[in-house]
Design a protein around this motif. Structure first.
Motif, short mmCIF file in Angstrom:
data_model
loop_
_atom_site.label_atom_id
_atom_site.label_comp_id
_atom_site.label_asym_id
_atom_site.label_seq_id
_atom_site.Cartn_x
_atom_site.Cartn_y
_atom_site.Cartn_z
N PHE A 34 1.20 -1.20 -0.11
CA PHE A 34 -0.12 -0.22 0.03
C PHE A 34 0.96 1.41 0.20
O PHE A 34 2.62 1.18 0.15
CB PHE A 34 -0.42 0.04 1.38
N ASN A 101 -5.72 -11.05 5.41
CA ASN A 101 -6.09 -11.81 6.12
C ASN A 101 -5.98 -11.96 7.88
O ASN A 101 -6.36 -12.75 9.55
CB ASN A 101 -7.33 -12.68 6.20
N ASP B 31 -13.32 -4.20 10.50
CA ASP B 31 -13.62 -5.79 11.02
C ASP B 31 -12.45 -5.18 12.31
O ASP B 31 -12.53 -6.18 12.53
CB ASP B 31 -13.87 -6.73 10.63
N TYR B 32 -11.27 -4.70 11.86
CA TYR B 32 -9.93 -4.39 12.57
C TYR B 32 -10.19 -3.08 13.20
O TYR B 32 -9.76 -2.43 11.95
CB TYR B 32 -9.37 -5.66 11.50
N SER B 93 -9.54 -1.72 9.22
CA SER B 93 -9.67 -1.82 8.39
C SER B 93 -10.93 -2.38 8.06
O SER B 93 -11.13 -3.18 9.17
CB SER B 93 -8.46 -3.11 8.19
N GLY B 95 -11.70 -5.40 5.11
CA GLY B 95 -10.92 -6.41 5.19
C GLY B 95 -9.87 -6.79 5.31
O GLY B 95 -8.80 -6.53 5.47
N GLY B 96 -9.47 -7.72 4.96
CA GLY B 96 -8.24 -8.78 5.39
C GLY B 96 -6.43 -8.93 4.33
O GLY B 96 -5.79 -8.72 4.60
N ALA B 97 -7.07 -7.98 2.97
CA ALA B 97 -6.56 -7.09 2.33
C ALA B 97 -6.68 -5.82 2.04
O ALA B 97 -5.83 -5.12 0.98
CB ALA B 97 -5.38 -8.10 0.90
N ASP B 98 -7.13 -5.32 2.83
CA ASP B 98 -7.72 -3.72 2.55
C ASP B 98 -6.35 -2.46 3.03
O ASP B 98 -6.20 -2.99 3.60
CB ASP B 98 -8.96 -3.51 3.22
N GLY B 99 -6.25 -1.52 2.19
CA GLY B 99 -5.88 -0.61 3.23
C GLY B 99 -6.33 -0.10 4.55
O GLY B 99 -7.45 -0.10 5.18
N LEU B 100 -6.05 0.53 5.23
CA LEU B 100 -5.68 1.43 6.06
C LEU B 100 -6.42 2.73 5.95
O LEU B 100 -5.93 3.46 5.55
CB LEU B 100 -5.14 1.56 7.63
N PHE B 102 -7.21 5.58 8.40
CA PHE B 102 -6.24 6.82 9.33
C PHE B 102 -7.06 7.36 10.49
O PHE B 102 -7.43 8.13 9.56
CB PHE B 102 -5.34 6.70 9.66
#
Lengths: 116, 112
Positions: A34, A101, B31-32, B93, B95-100, B102
Motif C-alpha cells: 500500500f 486476512n 472489522d479490525y 480495516s 477486510g483482510g487485504a484492504d488498506g487502512l 487512519f
C-alpha cells in the motif's frame, strides 16, 4: 520481525521532473503493498493498493497517471511521481501486508518529497 | 467524510499516570482496529490491535477497548512514560487485504 525498507528517505526535485520511491520487504514476501501520503498535521491517506503482477487500485481522487505504481515482485513495489509539482510535496509511506486476512501491516520509514 | 476520527489533537499527561486516547469510527464494515505510534518523518510503529469480535486486548502497558455499539475505541497506556510522547494514530480495516483508514492522530505529551 518483518522489516520494510523504503528509499530514499528524503528527496528534493525540480518541478516537472519525476521521482521514484522504492519499497522493499526485506525478510518476507508481501502479497499486497500500500502507498500512503501524509500532509503536515494530517492523517495518513491511502493512495493505492498494489498486488504483485497486477495493476494497482487507486483511491478516489488519486491520479493514476501521475502516481505510477509498479509491483514487479513479491518484495518490491515502486511509486513514481511523474511531472512533480510543489503541491505533490508530502510524506509518502509504503506498507506491506505479509499475508491476507492477518492484518499484519508493516510500514516503511517514509519518504519526504519536496518539489521546488 | 472522515470515517475514523480522533477528536483530540493533543493530550498532556503526567508521567506515571494513565493516558487515554480516544477514537470513533462511522463505517460499520470495519472489522479490525489498530493503534500506531509515530514520530515526525518516520513510518508508523504498530502498538496494539483488536478484532471487532473482542472488546478488550491487552499487551503490557497498552490496553485497547472496543465498544462496537458506540463505534468507539480507546487506547490506555499505564503507567505513562516520557518515551510515550509521540503522535498516536487509530486505524481501521474493513477486510483482510484492504488498506487502512487512519484518524488524524493525537499528539501525546508526557510531562515529568
Amino acid at each position: 520481525g518483518a522489516v520494510v525498507s523504503q528509499h530514499p528517505s528524503r528527496v528534493i526535485c525540480k518541478s516537472g521532473t519525476s521521482v521514484k520511491i522504492e519499497c522493499r520487504s526485506l525478510d518476507f514476501q508481501a502479497t499486497t503493498m500500500f502507498w500512503y501520503r501524509q500532509f503536515p498535521k494530517q492523517s495518513l491517506m491511502l493512495m493505492a493498493t498494489s498486488n504483485e503482477g497486477s495493476k494497482a487500485t487507486y483511491e478516489q481522487g488519486v491520479e493514476k497517471d501521475k502516481f505510477l505504481i509498479n509491483h514487479a515482485s513479491l518484495t518490491l513495489s515502486t511509486l513514481t511521481v511523474t511531472s512533480a509539482h510543489p503541491e505533490d510535496s508530502s510524506f509518502y509511506i509504503c506498507s506491506a501486508l505479509r499475508t491476507p486476512n492477518t492484518y499484519g501491516y508493516t510500514f516503511g520509514s517514509g519518504t519526504r518529497l519536496t518539489v521546488v | 467524510d472522515q470515517q475514523v476520527k480522533q477528536n483530540s489533537p493533543s493530550l498532556s499527561v503526567q508521567e506515571g499516570r494513565i493516558s487515554i486516547l480516544n477514537c470513533d469510527y462511522t463505517n460499520s464494515m470495519f472489522d479490525y482496529f489498530l493503534w500506531y505510534k509515530k514520530y515526525p518523518a518516520e513510518g508508523p510503529t504498530f502498538l496494539i490491535s483488536i478484532s471487532s469480535i473482542k472488546d478488550k486486548n491487552e499487551d503490557g502497558r497498552f490496553t485497547v477497548f472496543l465498544n462496537k455499539s458506540a463505534k468507539h475505541l480507546s487506547l490506555h497506556i499505564v503507567p505513562s512514560q516520557p518515551g510515550d510522547s509521540a503522535v498516536y494514530f487509530c486505524a481501521a480495516s474493513g477486510g483482510g487485504a484492504d488498506g487502512l483508514t487512519f484518524g488524524k492522530g493525537t499528539h501525546l505529551i508526557i510531562q515529568p
